[in-house]
Design an enzyme around this catalytic site. Sequence first.
Site, short mmCIF file in Angstrom:
data_model
loop_
_atom_site.label_atom_id
_atom_site.label_comp_id
_atom_site.label_asym_id
_atom_site.label_seq_id
_atom_site.Cartn_x
_atom_site.Cartn_y
_atom_site.Cartn_z
N SER A 132 31.48 -12.81 27.28
CA SER A 132 32.08 -13.94 26.57
C SER A 132 30.94 -14.85 26.13
O SER A 132 29.84 -14.77 26.71
CB SER A 132 32.98 -14.71 27.55
N TYR A 145 35.27 -18.63 36.11
CA TYR A 145 35.28 -17.69 34.98
C TYR A 145 33.86 -17.56 34.42
O TYR A 145 33.36 -16.45 34.22
CB TYR A 145 36.24 -18.18 33.89
N1 NAP Z 1 40.52 -13.97 24.19
C1 NAP Z 1 39.40 -14.63 24.22
O1 NAP Z 1 39.30 -15.68 23.56
C2 NAP Z 1 38.19 -14.12 24.99
C3 NAP Z 1 36.97 -14.73 24.76
C4 NAP Z 1 35.84 -14.26 25.42
C5 NAP Z 1 35.96 -13.21 26.30
N2 NAP Z 1 37.16 -12.63 26.54
C6 NAP Z 1 37.21 -11.49 27.46
O2 NAP Z 1 37.71 -10.36 26.78
C7 NAP Z 1 38.33 -9.47 27.71
C8 NAP Z 1 39.71 -9.09 27.19
O3 NAP Z 1 40.52 -10.23 27.20
P1 NAP Z 1 41.71 -10.51 26.18
O4 NAP Z 1 41.38 -11.76 25.47
O5 NAP Z 1 42.05 -9.32 25.40
O6 NAP Z 1 42.83 -10.88 27.26
P2 NAP Z 1 44.31 -10.34 27.58
O7 NAP Z 1 45.10 -10.22 26.33
O8 NAP Z 1 44.82 -11.21 28.66
O9 NAP Z 1 44.04 -8.87 28.16
C9 NAP Z 1 43.41 -8.69 29.40
C10 NAP Z 1 43.52 -7.24 29.84
O10 NAP Z 1 42.89 -7.12 31.12
C11 NAP Z 1 43.75 -6.40 31.98
N3 NAP Z 1 43.57 -6.75 33.40
C12 NAP Z 1 43.62 -7.97 33.98
N4 NAP Z 1 43.47 -7.85 35.31
C13 NAP Z 1 43.32 -6.53 35.57
C14 NAP Z 1 43.13 -5.76 36.74
N5 NAP Z 1 43.06 -6.30 37.96
N6 NAP Z 1 43.01 -4.40 36.62
C15 NAP Z 1 43.09 -3.81 35.42
N7 NAP Z 1 43.26 -4.48 34.26
C16 NAP Z 1 43.39 -5.82 34.35
C17 NAP Z 1 45.17 -6.71 31.52
O11 NAP Z 1 46.00 -5.60 31.85
P3 NAP Z 1 47.11 -5.57 33.02
O12 NAP Z 1 47.52 -6.99 33.29
O13 NAP Z 1 48.20 -4.73 32.42
O14 NAP Z 1 46.42 -4.89 34.14
C18 NAP Z 1 44.97 -6.80 30.02
O15 NAP Z 1 45.12 -5.52 29.42
C19 NAP Z 1 38.33 -10.20 29.06
O16 NAP Z 1 37.27 -9.72 29.85
C20 NAP Z 1 38.12 -11.65 28.66
O17 NAP Z 1 37.54 -12.40 29.69
C21 NAP Z 1 38.30 -13.07 25.91
#
Ligand code: NAP
Length: 270
Positions: A132, A145
């Site tokens: 991130s 985080y």
């Molecule tokens: N969105 C943003 O603005 C942003 C910015 C910077 C970085 N990120 C990073 O990008 C990555 C993806 O995030 P996203 O934005 O796409 O969020 P999201 O829509 O909430 O998706 C998160 C994914 O992680 C999975 N997950 C959570 N806990 C888990 C566990 N214990 N075991 C296996 N899978 C798990 C969830 O699947 P299940 O709940 O089905 O297991 C879901 O598929 C993350 O690492 C996040 O920190 C996001």
Amino acid sequence: MKKIILITGASAGMGKEMARHLAQDGHTVYGAARRVEKMADLKQSGVKILAMDVTDEASMIAGIETIVKAEGHIDVLINNAGFGSYGAIEDVPIADARYQMEVNVFGAAHLTQLVLPHMRQQGSGQIINISSIGGKFAAALGGWYHASKFALEALSDSLRNEVKQFGIDVVVIEPGGVKSEWSSIAMDNLLKISGDTAYGNLAKQFSAIAKKANEKNADPIIIVDLVRKAIAAKQPKTRYHGGYMAGPALFMRKILPDRTFDKMLLAQLK
Ligand SMILES: NC(=O)c1ccc[n+]([C@@H]2O[C@H](COP(=O)([O-])OP(=O)(O)OC[C@H]3O[C@@H](n4cnc5c(N)ncnc54)[C@H](OP(=O)(O)O)[C@@H]3O)[C@@H](O)[C@H]2O)c1
């Protein structure tokens, strides 16, 4: 060249879009998450579905065994699963903080340990860690985080230098704001943990601003395209960034002294 790819966190947000598009590009894609029902639509794009909790060793071992048995090898691991355990550091129970590290850091590290013997054996492979911009600076109320993403950045640098000798590469992706379930989960956590404490005002301001910013957040395709670039490149960059405010935020962090950067962040909460 078509690759065998494992993506964690494929049930939502950018992981789901990565799985869909990489499969459409012709790669063999395994999508992993806990909520398998949320990945049913991915099957139509040819994605193979794995039930996996990155805090559960047995499910990770089983997932890797399934892939290696079916494909003989694994080319790319995308450690994308993650969430935001938000709240003031004084308020967040240490058990919650541990769970944040368990998912965002130890989950990715453990899965990496499980794929590396196979990648070493084949003399090639790529680990892509979804960090991130919050792995490069830390704002109020996101301490654990940010700590998890700073840790992922450090582990990625160490790992890159350890596995280079085996023909394996490590790439970090640093998203800014991207439309997904992430923000609502993080802000629900924030209000639950700090909404009624000494940090309540700050927490409420923060969550209101995050809600507004959500409208401006980028489409996940921006991150999919960075991953595509990293996979296709002969010599990938060590880091790619994209998404809402990613470039300006990283630039400001680089050039501004700590207290000036702090002021800029806190000014957003007024
Ligand atoms: N969105 C943003 O603005 C942003 C910015 C910077 C970085 N990120 C990073 O990008 C990555 C993806 O995030 P996203 O934005 O796409 O969020 P999201 O829509 O909430 O998706 C998160 C994914 O992680 C999975 N997950 C959570 N806990 C888990 C566990 N214990 N075991 C296996 N899978 C798990 C969830 O699947 P299940 O709940 O089905 O297991 C879901 O598929 C993350 O690492 C996040 O920190 C996001």
